[in-house]
Design a protein around this motif. Structure first.
Motif, PDB file in Angstrom:
ATOM      1  N   GLU A  78      41.955  51.311  28.217  1.00 36.57           N
ATOM      2  CA  GLU A  78      41.339  52.195  29.194  1.00 36.57           C
ATOM      3  C   GLU A  78      39.907  52.504  28.782  1.00 36.57           C
ATOM      4  OE1 GLU A  78      43.809  55.642  29.446  1.00 36.57           O
ATOM      5  OE2 GLU A  78      45.079  54.786  31.018  1.00 36.57           O
ATOM      6  N   ILE A  79      39.011  52.541  29.770  1.00 32.11           N
ATOM      7  CA  ILE A  79      37.652  52.998  29.535  1.00 32.11           C
ATOM      8  C   ILE A  79      37.289  53.979  30.660  1.00 32.11           C
ATOM      9  CG2 ILE A  79      36.954  50.884  28.345  1.00 32.11           C
ATOM     10  CD1 ILE A  79      35.446  50.053  30.842  1.00 32.11           C
ATOM     11  N   ALA A  80      36.480  54.966  30.343  1.00 33.05           N
ATOM     12  CA  ALA A  80      36.087  55.990  31.318  1.00 33.05           C
ATOM     13  C   ALA A  80      34.590  55.886  31.588  1.00 33.05           C
ATOM     14  CB  ALA A  80      36.442  57.379  30.791  1.00 33.05           C
ATOM     15  N   SER A  85      36.362  40.596  36.493  1.00 31.54           N
ATOM     16  CA  SER A  85      37.688  39.994  36.304  1.00 31.54           C
ATOM     17  C   SER A  85      38.518  40.704  35.243  1.00 31.54           C
ATOM     18  CB  SER A  85      37.535  38.515  35.921  1.00 31.54           C
ATOM     19  OG  SER A  85      36.858  37.805  36.927  1.00 31.54           O
ATOM     20  N   ASN A  86      37.861  41.411  34.330  1.00 33.26           N
ATOM     21  CA  ASN A  86      38.593  42.099  33.260  1.00 33.26           C
ATOM     22  C   ASN A  86      39.171  43.446  33.699  1.00 33.26           C
ATOM     23  OD1 ASN A  86      38.036  40.050  31.364  1.00 33.26           O
ATOM     24  ND2 ASN A  86      36.033  40.932  30.938  1.00 33.26           N
ATOM     25  N   LYS A 139      41.472  44.409  30.785  1.00 33.99           N
ATOM     26  CA  LYS A 139      42.228  43.434  30.015  1.00 33.99           C
ATOM     27  C   LYS A 139      41.307  42.796  28.986  1.00 33.99           C
ATOM     28  CE  LYS A 139      43.161  39.687  32.154  1.00 33.99           C
ATOM     29  NZ  LYS A 139      43.730  38.729  33.135  1.00 33.99           N
ATOM     30  N   LYS A 140      41.710  42.860  27.724  1.00 29.05           N
ATOM     31  CA  LYS A 140      40.907  42.270  26.659  1.00 29.05           C
ATOM     32  C   LYS A 140      41.198  40.772  26.547  1.00 29.05           C
ATOM     33  CE  LYS A 140      42.101  45.250  23.347  1.00 29.05           C
ATOM     34  NZ  LYS A 140      42.040  45.994  22.067  1.00 29.05           N
TER      35      LYS A 140
END
Length: 266
Positions: free
Chosen positions: A129-131, A72-73, A121-122
């Motif tokens: 962004e995360i890779a 969901s995030n 989304k925090k």
């Protein structure tokens, strides 16, 4: 990389097409499945969140995509994200073997990619962004794999983006199968003539009222009560799971002979 040689002209064509650019439905992956010689099966799948077709180059990438999309995030998924500015971004690069990633015929450097760039989304509403790079554990034994991973690590470190390598050990097969099974109900046209939103709500109430029954028996009774075609209630049950209206253990195989009461995660 692809079936044909890599060249400046091909690079320019990719850039002109807008590959590696945009977000959401407008994003174009750098590599498409029919252009890339990959290990394992390639998959094209329509994204429920992005509203576009994703190009995935292995079973592990496919499983990772399913898990990312179900999270969901995660609000956007960009696969095969190109590190176009890698030489400018990485400052400490003297010991990196970029020469190993050149076309052997033209000597043009390939554009290196990271498998997934996710927008998340925090809890406070901010986006981040995360890779993520997906590798099979057998690939990690190859020196060239480590050399590419080190380039990726330094690139994302310089950009202050969280980057990690994930393998099949972090991608439970049964969880991916369960997500695949329930997400089908979210696709346009999957419901036939069913009013799945109102009927799934009625099914939820019915399951709560009869939570001691085995789920498969409760679904049969609901079909008869609503004069629905056989299997309609099962479809609605999957839809409730896909929408997370009900929460059960998706890491294990779903056993519909369990009662609804025992199946629910509290």
């Amino acid at each position: 990389m692809g079936a044909s040689k890599w060249s400046k002209e091909k690079l320019q064509r990719y850039l002109n097409e807008g590959r590696g650019q945009g977000t959401g439905a407008e994003y174009l992956p750098w590599l498409k499945t029919y252009e890339f010689s990959s290990q394992g099966r390639s998959t094209r799948i329509y994204g429920l969140k992005t509203k576009r077709t994703h190009h995935l180059h292995s079973d592990n990438q496919y499983r990772a995509f399913l898990l990312f999309e179900f999270n969901s995030n995660v609000i956007d998924i960009r696969e095969s994200f190109p590190l176009l500015d890698v030489m400018e971004v990485i400052n400490d690069k003297d010991d990196l073997r970029f020469d190993k990633f050149n076309d052997k015929e033209t000597m043009e450097p390939y554009i290196l990619t990271t498998n997934f760039l996710l927008t998340t989304k925090k809890t406070n509403g901010d986006v981040m962004e995360i890779a993520r790079t997906v590798k099979n554990t057998t690939e990690l034994k190859r020196k060239i794999t480590f050399e590419k991973l080190e380039i990726e690590r330094r690139y994302w470190q310089e950009r202050e983006v969280n980057w990690k390598v994930i393998t099949e050990k972090q991608l439970p097969r049964q969880l991916a199968k369960n997500i695949e099974w329930i997400r089908e109900t979210m696709l346009d046209g999957s419901d036939g003539k069913l009013d799945k939103d109102s009927l799934s709500l009625e099914l939820y109430r019915f399951l709560i009222e009869n939570d001691e029954l085995p789920v498969n028996e409760a679904l049969k009774q609901f079909d008869k009560r609503q004069t629905l075609n056989k299997g309609s209630a099962l479809f609605l049950f999957r839809y409730l799971l896909a929408k997370k209206e009900i929460t059960i253990d998706l890491v294990s195989k779903i056993d519909l002979s369990n009662s609804f009461r025992n199946m629910l995660l509290r």
